[in-house]
Design an enzyme around this catalytic site. Sequence first.
Site, PDB file in Angstrom:
ATOM      1  N   LYS A  39      30.955  82.547  -2.062  1.00  0.00           N
ATOM      2  CA  LYS A  39      30.912  81.867  -3.603  1.00  0.00           C
ATOM      3  C   LYS A  39      31.573  80.558  -3.064  1.00  0.00           C
ATOM      4  O   LYS A  39      32.063  80.049  -2.134  1.00  0.00           O
ATOM      5  CB  LYS A  39      31.713  82.585  -4.345  1.00  0.00           C
ATOM      6  CG  LYS A  39      33.285  82.522  -4.264  1.00  0.00           C
ATOM      7  CD  LYS A  39      33.880  83.521  -5.191  1.00  0.00           C
ATOM      8  CE  LYS A  39      35.494  83.337  -4.989  1.00  0.00           C
ATOM      9  NZ  LYS A  39      36.215  84.015  -6.250  1.00  0.00           N
ATOM     10  N   ARG A 135      41.504  89.261 -16.205  1.00  0.00           N
ATOM     11  CA  ARG A 135      40.374  88.339 -15.938  1.00  0.00           C
ATOM     12  C   ARG A 135      39.009  88.976 -16.418  1.00  0.00           C
ATOM     13  O   ARG A 135      38.602  88.478 -17.477  1.00  0.00           O
ATOM     14  CB  ARG A 135      40.323  87.810 -14.504  1.00  0.00           C
ATOM     15  CG  ARG A 135      39.590  86.544 -14.282  1.00  0.00           C
ATOM     16  CD  ARG A 135      39.605  86.132 -13.112  1.00  0.00           C
ATOM     17  NE  ARG A 135      39.195  87.073 -11.891  1.00  0.00           N
ATOM     18  CZ  ARG A 135      39.398  86.532 -10.643  1.00  0.00           C
ATOM     19  NH1 ARG A 135      39.761  85.518 -10.442  1.00  0.00           N
ATOM     20  NH2 ARG A 135      39.175  87.599  -9.476  1.00  0.00           N
ATOM     21  N   TYR A 267      44.347  48.934  -4.646  1.00  0.00           N
ATOM     22  CA  TYR A 267      44.621  48.939  -6.041  1.00  0.00           C
ATOM     23  C   TYR A 267      45.921  49.069  -6.458  1.00  0.00           C
ATOM     24  O   TYR A 267      46.705  49.872  -5.923  1.00  0.00           O
ATOM     25  CB  TYR A 267      43.745  50.011  -6.793  1.00  0.00           C
ATOM     26  CG  TYR A 267      42.303  49.668  -6.901  1.00  0.00           C
ATOM     27  CD1 TYR A 267      41.707  48.685  -7.378  1.00  0.00           C
ATOM     28  CD2 TYR A 267      41.554  50.696  -6.361  1.00  0.00           C
ATOM     29  CE1 TYR A 267      40.322  48.576  -7.307  1.00  0.00           C
ATOM     30  CE2 TYR A 267      40.101  50.434  -6.156  1.00  0.00           C
ATOM     31  CZ  TYR A 267      39.667  49.383  -6.710  1.00  0.00           C
ATOM     32  OH  TYR A 267      38.278  49.194  -6.733  1.00  0.00           O
ATOM     33  N   CYS A 313      40.960  54.888  -2.607  1.00  0.00           N
ATOM     34  CA  CYS A 313      39.948  54.286  -3.676  1.00  0.00           C
ATOM     35  C   CYS A 313      38.680  55.282  -3.687  1.00  0.00           C
ATOM     36  O   CYS A 313      39.050  56.421  -3.217  1.00  0.00           O
ATOM     37  CB  CYS A 313      39.245  53.054  -3.287  1.00  0.00           C
ATOM     38  SG  CYS A 313      40.537  51.938  -2.610  1.00  0.00           S
ATOM     39  N   MET A 314      37.689  55.132  -4.574  1.00  0.00           N
ATOM     40  CA  MET A 314      36.566  56.019  -4.924  1.00  0.00           C
ATOM     41  C   MET A 314      35.836  56.309  -3.482  1.00  0.00           C
ATOM     42  O   MET A 314      35.614  57.479  -3.158  1.00  0.00           O
ATOM     43  CB  MET A 314      35.919  55.561  -5.797  1.00  0.00           C
ATOM     44  CG  MET A 314      34.536  56.366  -6.188  1.00  0.00           C
ATOM     45  SD  MET A 314      33.273  55.781  -7.341  1.00  0.00           S
ATOM     46  CE  MET A 314      34.252  55.975  -8.915  1.00  0.00           C
ATOM     47  N   ASP A 315      35.712  55.420  -2.752  1.00  0.00           N
ATOM     48  CA  ASP A 315      34.863  55.544  -1.588  1.00  0.00           C
ATOM     49  C   ASP A 315      35.476  55.232  -0.142  1.00  0.00           C
ATOM     50  O   ASP A 315      35.080  55.398   0.918  1.00  0.00           O
ATOM     51  CB  ASP A 315      33.802  54.746  -1.564  1.00  0.00           C
ATOM     52  CG  ASP A 315      32.754  54.999  -2.775  1.00  0.00           C
ATOM     53  OD1 ASP A 315      32.646  55.922  -3.122  1.00  0.00           O
ATOM     54  OD2 ASP A 315      32.925  53.724  -3.471  1.00  0.00           O
TER      55      ASP A 315
END
Length: 387
Positions: A39, A135, A267, A313-315
């Site tokens: 999964k 569950r 940042y 950072c994002m990338d």
Amino acid sequence: MSHFYRDTWVEVSLNNIYENVSKMREYLDDSTRIIAVVKANAYGHGDLGVARVAIEAGASLLAVAFLDEALSLRRGGITEPILVLGVTRPEDAVICAEQNLSVTVFHEEWLKQVKDLQIEKPLKIHVKYDTGMNRLGTTSLDELHCIIKIIEKHPSFSLEGLFTHFATADELETDYFDQQFLRFQEAVNSVVQKTANIPIIHCGNSATGLRFPEKLFNAVRMGISMYGLSPSMEMQHLLPFELKQAFSLHSKISHVKKIKAGESVSYGATYTSEQEEWIATVPVGYADGWLRRLSNQEVLVNGKRTQIVGRICMDQFMIRLPEKMDIGTRVTLIGEQGMERISIDEVAEEMDTINYEIPCMISYRVPRIHMKNGKIEHVINPIIQNM
């Protein structure tokens, strides 16, 4: 073969996965089936390749979380039995029967809704009994018997399995585990006395299989250990054989610069250099799953540990180099370089989470390269796979 056009990638050792499954196969009784849990894209490793090698190594069934994952395997050419562990909508039962997929059932109403559908092929069913996980699953023996009675009477239903799931099998304290096992044993005994043979009875995950092989009935769901990771840190010393981590994460330096004392990085200017330093940029960021919480984590460059500096950072993120290095130098975020190693467990500890989460969080943007015998077996890159 798919391709990728960025210098960030995951390598998955199919040899290690094969060895982990093979060792579990040798460790368990021959009559105990291995259900390979693939999964969540095989815990982030790439489901098709992992499914194939798990079957080669001795697994006889596969398990996924929901129907879409099962259909993805079927469309990839997997013909072996697949169990959907989670909830399947009643109206989708026809698809499951057509595709020879086993579904999980745990209340009568689901069966009543499915009874009136036009199901031409047998619908294989595993009944889930909740022994304390709270569950999914019925907690009533009476309802359990009613569910099984409905299955046995309907010509399109086929009772294939009965199972439960343990909440604390990976913990050293076994009181709760023992309670759950006794509850399930009571349910199994009760059902077997009143019904025909149930081919597959399973209660154990990786932790149970590794610690309590005598309590598996006739199948084990092998998940985290298939990928070479211990179900928990506290039971690592109890492992009956060595597990080999299959997942590693790599990138390459994309930019190198020297900064002066007093200059800041990234940042928020959270990191300020106290002296002249070589800073390198690495093209991995939180959109790839390398979250900002890892902004103090170390990585490997030229066989040495070096620290991420400033906010991720994002990338991209930046690292402090011990000396000037070339653009294109490999950076290992998870894995080995020389004598140094950064494990998934180390990253999980830095994030205050479990090792399961780490490979799962590395996003689809990062290609998975399946390696076998030192060569590329397959490249998975969802971004451009249909180009």
